[in-house]
Design an enzyme around this catalytic site. Structure first.
Site, PDB file in Angstrom:
ATOM      1  N   TYR A   1     -99.717  39.059  65.430  1.00  0.00           N
ATOM      2  CA  TYR A   1    -101.219  39.463  64.892  1.00  0.00           C
ATOM      3  C   TYR A   1    -101.300  39.747  63.605  1.00  0.00           C
ATOM      4  O   TYR A   1    -102.350  39.486  63.086  1.00  0.00           O
ATOM      5  CB  TYR A   1    -101.230  40.899  66.108  1.00  0.00           C
ATOM      6  CG  TYR A   1    -102.600  41.429  65.950  1.00  0.00           C
ATOM      7  CD1 TYR A   1    -103.630  40.880  66.733  1.00  0.00           C
ATOM      8  CD2 TYR A   1    -102.845  42.656  65.524  1.00  0.00           C
ATOM      9  CE1 TYR A   1    -104.863  41.593  66.991  1.00  0.00           C
ATOM     10  CE2 TYR A   1    -103.976  43.232  65.362  1.00  0.00           C
ATOM     11  CZ  TYR A   1    -105.114  42.684  66.099  1.00  0.00           C
ATOM     12  OH  TYR A   1    -106.335  43.314  65.993  1.00  0.00           O
TER      13      TYR A   1
ATOM     14  N   LYS B   1    -104.111  38.247  61.033  1.00  0.00           N
ATOM     15  CA  LYS B   1    -104.963  39.100  60.489  1.00  0.00           C
ATOM     16  C   LYS B   1    -105.263  39.119  58.961  1.00  0.00           C
ATOM     17  O   LYS B   1    -106.153  39.045  58.312  1.00  0.00           O
ATOM     18  CB  LYS B   1    -105.266  40.671  61.036  1.00  0.00           C
ATOM     19  CG  LYS B   1    -105.546  40.696  62.517  1.00  0.00           C
ATOM     20  CD  LYS B   1    -106.875  40.316  62.784  1.00  0.00           C
ATOM     21  CE  LYS B   1    -107.286  40.418  64.444  1.00  0.00           C
ATOM     22  NZ  LYS B   1    -108.595  39.943  64.844  1.00  0.00           N
TER      23      LYS B   1
HETATM   24  N1  LIG Z   1    -109.828  47.423  70.047  1.00  0.00           N
HETATM   25  C1  LIG Z   1    -109.302  47.603  68.823  1.00  0.00           C
HETATM   26  O1  LIG Z   1    -108.340  48.853  68.775  1.00  0.00           O
HETATM   27  C2  LIG Z   1    -109.097  46.993  67.722  1.00  0.00           C
HETATM   28  C3  LIG Z   1    -108.467  47.196  66.724  1.00  0.00           C
HETATM   29  C4  LIG Z   1    -108.675  46.450  65.574  1.00  0.00           C
HETATM   30  C5  LIG Z   1    -109.114  45.220  65.690  1.00  0.00           C
HETATM   31  N2  LIG Z   1    -109.605  44.551  66.670  1.00  0.00           N
HETATM   32  C6  LIG Z   1    -110.333  43.317  66.874  1.00  0.00           C
HETATM   33  O2  LIG Z   1    -111.370  43.296  67.504  1.00  0.00           O
HETATM   34  C7  LIG Z   1    -111.888  42.012  68.176  1.00  0.00           C
HETATM   35  C8  LIG Z   1    -112.404  42.405  69.453  1.00  0.00           C
HETATM   36  O3  LIG Z   1    -111.378  43.175  70.192  1.00  0.00           O
HETATM   37  P1  LIG Z   1    -111.710  44.042  71.515  1.00  0.00           P
HETATM   38  O4  LIG Z   1    -111.081  45.291  71.346  1.00  0.00           O
HETATM   39  O5  LIG Z   1    -113.144  44.199  71.870  1.00  0.00           O
HETATM   40  O6  LIG Z   1    -110.938  42.997  72.400  1.00  0.00           O
HETATM   41  P2  LIG Z   1    -110.931  42.763  74.054  1.00  0.00           P
HETATM   42  O7  LIG Z   1    -111.768  43.920  74.723  1.00  0.00           O
HETATM   43  O8  LIG Z   1    -109.567  42.385  74.538  1.00  0.00           O
HETATM   44  O9  LIG Z   1    -111.969  41.472  73.710  1.00  0.00           O
HETATM   45  C9  LIG Z   1    -111.536  40.433  73.232  1.00  0.00           C
HETATM   46  C10 LIG Z   1    -112.678  39.213  73.415  1.00  0.00           C
HETATM   47  O10 LIG Z   1    -112.034  37.939  72.982  1.00  0.00           O
HETATM   48  C11 LIG Z   1    -112.239  36.937  73.779  1.00  0.00           C
HETATM   49  N3  LIG Z   1    -111.334  35.713  73.518  1.00  0.00           N
HETATM   50  C12 LIG Z   1    -110.120  36.007  73.607  1.00  0.00           C
HETATM   51  N4  LIG Z   1    -109.296  34.605  73.324  1.00  0.00           N
HETATM   52  C13 LIG Z   1    -110.549  33.772  73.173  1.00  0.00           C
HETATM   53  C14 LIG Z   1    -110.593  32.364  72.888  1.00  0.00           C
HETATM   54  N5  LIG Z   1    -109.403  31.600  72.876  1.00  0.00           N
HETATM   55  N6  LIG Z   1    -111.759  31.885  72.826  1.00  0.00           N
HETATM   56  C15 LIG Z   1    -113.036  32.529  72.809  1.00  0.00           C
HETATM   57  N7  LIG Z   1    -112.867  34.053  73.214  1.00  0.00           N
HETATM   58  C16 LIG Z   1    -111.845  34.572  73.391  1.00  0.00           C
HETATM   59  C17 LIG Z   1    -112.136  37.829  75.033  1.00  0.00           C
HETATM   60  O11 LIG Z   1    -113.008  36.885  76.135  1.00  0.00           O
HETATM   61  P3  LIG Z   1    -112.123  35.952  77.172  1.00  0.00           P
HETATM   62  O12 LIG Z   1    -110.749  36.365  77.330  1.00  0.00           O
HETATM   63  O13 LIG Z   1    -113.189  35.946  78.311  1.00  0.00           O
HETATM   64  O14 LIG Z   1    -112.309  34.676  76.289  1.00  0.00           O
HETATM   65  C18 LIG Z   1    -113.122  38.943  74.884  1.00  0.00           C
HETATM   66  O15 LIG Z   1    -114.279  38.957  75.119  1.00  0.00           O
HETATM   67  C19 LIG Z   1    -110.517  41.329  67.955  1.00  0.00           C
HETATM   68  O16 LIG Z   1    -110.456  40.470  67.050  1.00  0.00           O
HETATM   69  C20 LIG Z   1    -109.513  42.331  67.687  1.00  0.00           C
HETATM   70  O17 LIG Z   1    -108.302  41.757  67.138  1.00  0.00           O
HETATM   71  C21 LIG Z   1    -109.807  45.566  68.011  1.00  0.00           C
END
Ligand SMILES: NC(=O)c1ccc[n+]([C@@H]2O[C@H](COP(=O)([O-])OP(=O)(O)OC[C@H]3O[C@@H](n4cnc5c(N)ncnc54)[C@H](OP(=O)(O)O)[C@@H]3O)[C@@H](O)[C@H]2O)c1
Length: 249
Positions: free
Chosen positions: A155, A159
């Site tokens: 990861y 990133k």
């Molecule tokens: N939450 C945190 O603490 C955090 C911190 C730092 C960075 N981020 C980043 O923020 C972003 C969103 O995170 P989140 O916390 O909202 O995560 P999440 O709740 O797990 O949502 C991830 C989303 O990505 C979609 N996804 C996954 N694989 C995919 C694919 N191959 N094609 C299209 N869509 C896909 C999922 O939908 P489906 O599975 O239905 O496709 C889901 O809608 C990510 O890039 C993550 O790395 C999050």
């Protein structure tokens, strides 16, 4: 902020941060393409946006599959005729120490979190170059800058790769009036990925955050809307950290 007349594409918008970004862009007047792999969740978000008076439509696509991405962006252009804002938000967060990590776990993470950003940016850039305007915003992570926590080397590598990719793309697209930036969140507690991450990190993580609390989807949304707006016209190749001070670049 006013995004009236703009078309936005948000990947991974069926839940979590992507859902928040899609809803906020629509609230500010953009027509939003809500993308992900799970159609029922996408339709729910589209319904929420329409109920609030906004405009949105769902497109089912896996960002790691070139063919899906080509028809994703083609679908947006067929419907709206333009693409002004791309938010590369889709991501996966698998956990495996390097010594235990399967090749598949590595490949899936790189395919979605890094290659997906390339594929969507490439397809969007072709249209944005024609338009001579556009905004690409990549959601990375604090791991972009300080590496992943144990169990998340893949990861962190993905990133960090997006961070480097963003700078090159910003140089390539700057002459066409297109900006490319990253938003790098710390732990965002009100998403599925955030809750998983919080469970792995434990409460002691809070002590490493000068502001003393975890982030929320709304904190990330605010940063994305700013970078998508006209106020950010002279900012490109940058990373905006949204982490409560847990890492200062
Ligand atoms: N939450 C945190 O603490 C955090 C911190 C730092 C960075 N981020 C980043 O923020 C972003 C969103 O995170 P989140 O916390 O909202 O995560 P999440 O709740 O797990 O949502 C991830 C989303 O990505 C979609 N996804 C996954 N694989 C995919 C694919 N191959 N094609 C299209 N869509 C896909 C999922 O939908 P489906 O599975 O239905 O496709 C889901 O809608 C990510 O890039 C993550 O790395 C999050």
């Amino acid at each position: 902020m006013n995004f009236k007349g703009k078309t936005a594409l948000v990947t991974g918008a069926g839940k979590g941060i992507g859902r928040g970004i899609a809803r906020a862009l629509a609230e500010e007047g953009a027509v939003v393409a809500v993308c992900g792999r799970t159609l029922p969740s996408l339709n729910t978000v589209v319904g929420e946006i329409r109920t609030a008076g906004g405009q949105a439509f769902a497109i089912n696509a896996d960002v790691s599959a070139a063919r899906d991405v080509e028809s994703l962006v083609g679908g947006v252009l067929d419907r709206c005729g333009r693409l002004d804002i791309l938010v590369n938000n889709a991501g996966v967060y698998l956990t495996a120490a390097v010594a235990e990590m399967s090749e598949e776990e590595w490949d899936v993470t790189i395919a979605v979190d890094l290659k997906g950003v390339f594929l969507c940016s490439r397809a969007a850039a072709r249209q944005m170059i024609r338009q001579r305007t556009g905004r690409i915003i990549n959601i990375t992570s604090v791991a972009q800058l300080r590496g992943g926590t144990p169990g998340h080397a893949h990861y962190g590598a993905a990133k960090a790769g997006v961070g480097a990719f963003t700078k090159t793309l910003a140089r390539e697209l700057g002459p066409f009036g297109i900006t490319v930036n990253c938003v790098a969140p710390g732990l965002i507690e009100d998403t599925e990925m955030g809750r998983m991450s919080k469970a792995l990190m434990g409460d002691s993580y809070l002590a490493t955050i000068p502001l003393g609390c975890l982030g929320t989807v709304q904190d990330v949304v605010a940063a994305v809307l700013f970078l998508a707006s006209d106020q950010a016209r002279y900012i490109t190749g940058e990373t905006l950290n949204v982490n409560g001070g847990s890492h200062m670049a």
